[in-house]
Design a protein around this motif. Structure first.
Motif, PDB file in Angstrom:
ATOM      1  N   UNK A 161       0.663   3.743  -9.908  1.00  0.00           N
ATOM      2  CA  UNK A 161       1.475   2.592  -9.550  1.00  0.00           C
ATOM      3  C   UNK A 161       2.735   2.646 -10.392  1.00  0.00           C
ATOM      4  N   UNK A 162       3.890   2.581  -9.749  1.00  0.00           N
ATOM      5  CA  UNK A 162       5.179   2.639 -10.430  1.00  0.00           C
ATOM      6  C   UNK A 162       5.838   1.277 -10.301  1.00  0.00           C
ATOM      7  N   UNK A 163       6.170   0.696 -11.434  1.00  0.00           N
ATOM      8  CA  UNK A 163       6.878  -0.583 -11.454  1.00  0.00           C
ATOM      9  C   UNK A 163       8.344  -0.311 -11.746  1.00  0.00           C
ATOM     10  N   UNK A 164       9.212  -0.864 -10.972  1.00  0.00           N
ATOM     11  CA  UNK A 164      10.652  -0.618 -11.113  1.00  0.00           C
ATOM     12  C   UNK A 164      11.198  -1.244 -12.384  1.00  0.00           C
TER      13      UNK A 164
ATOM     14  N   UNK B  57      14.255   2.659  -2.433  1.00  0.00           N
ATOM     15  CA  UNK B  57      13.089   1.801  -2.576  1.00  0.00           C
ATOM     16  C   UNK B  57      13.577   0.402  -2.939  1.00  0.00           C
ATOM     17  N   UNK B  58      13.123  -0.575  -2.212  1.00  0.00           N
ATOM     18  CA  UNK B  58      13.581  -1.941  -2.420  1.00  0.00           C
ATOM     19  C   UNK B  58      12.428  -2.852  -2.838  1.00  0.00           C
ATOM     20  N   UNK B  59      11.387  -2.261  -3.393  1.00  0.00           N
ATOM     21  CA  UNK B  59      10.201  -3.014  -3.794  1.00  0.00           C
ATOM     22  C   UNK B  59      10.073  -2.949  -5.318  1.00  0.00           C
TER      23      UNK B  59
ATOM     24  N   UNK C 201      -1.759  10.665  -5.578  1.00  0.00           N
ATOM     25  CA  UNK C 201      -1.609  11.997  -6.165  1.00  0.00           C
ATOM     26  C   UNK C 201      -2.918  12.786  -6.086  1.00  0.00           C
ATOM     27  N   UNK C 202      -3.824  12.351  -5.240  1.00  0.00           N
ATOM     28  CA  UNK C 202      -5.127  12.980  -5.106  1.00  0.00           C
ATOM     29  C   UNK C 202      -5.080  14.417  -4.651  1.00  0.00           C
TER      30      UNK C 202
END
Length: 70
Positions: A5-8, A34-36, A43-44
């Motif tokens: 999970x990447x948080x901006x 990305x606008x979120x 990455x599985x």
């Protein structure tokens, strides 16, 4: 399934780009405009090894992180 999970780090008003490169510099994932405030990346299917994550805003690198997949 492995998910990251990447948080901006960018304010809500700006879009950002995300890129993941493998240890030899090949792009294995890219997402632009990305606008979120956060996104999830599966990455599985990535091979074990070292990867580099880059977050950019208008071609300026604003964040880098080394990912180690075991």
């Amino acid at each position: 399934t492995k998910i990251i999970n990447i948080e901006s780090l960018i304010s809500d008003h700006n879009k950002f780009n995300l890129k993941i490169l493998n240890h030899i510099g090949n792009t294995v994932y890219t997402q632009e405009k990305i606008n979120s405030p956060s996104i999830e990346i599966n990455i599985g299917n990535y091979a074990k090894g070292i990867y580099f994550l880059y977050i950019t805003d208008n071609e300026t690198i604003i964040f880098t992180e080394k990912l180690i997949i075991q």
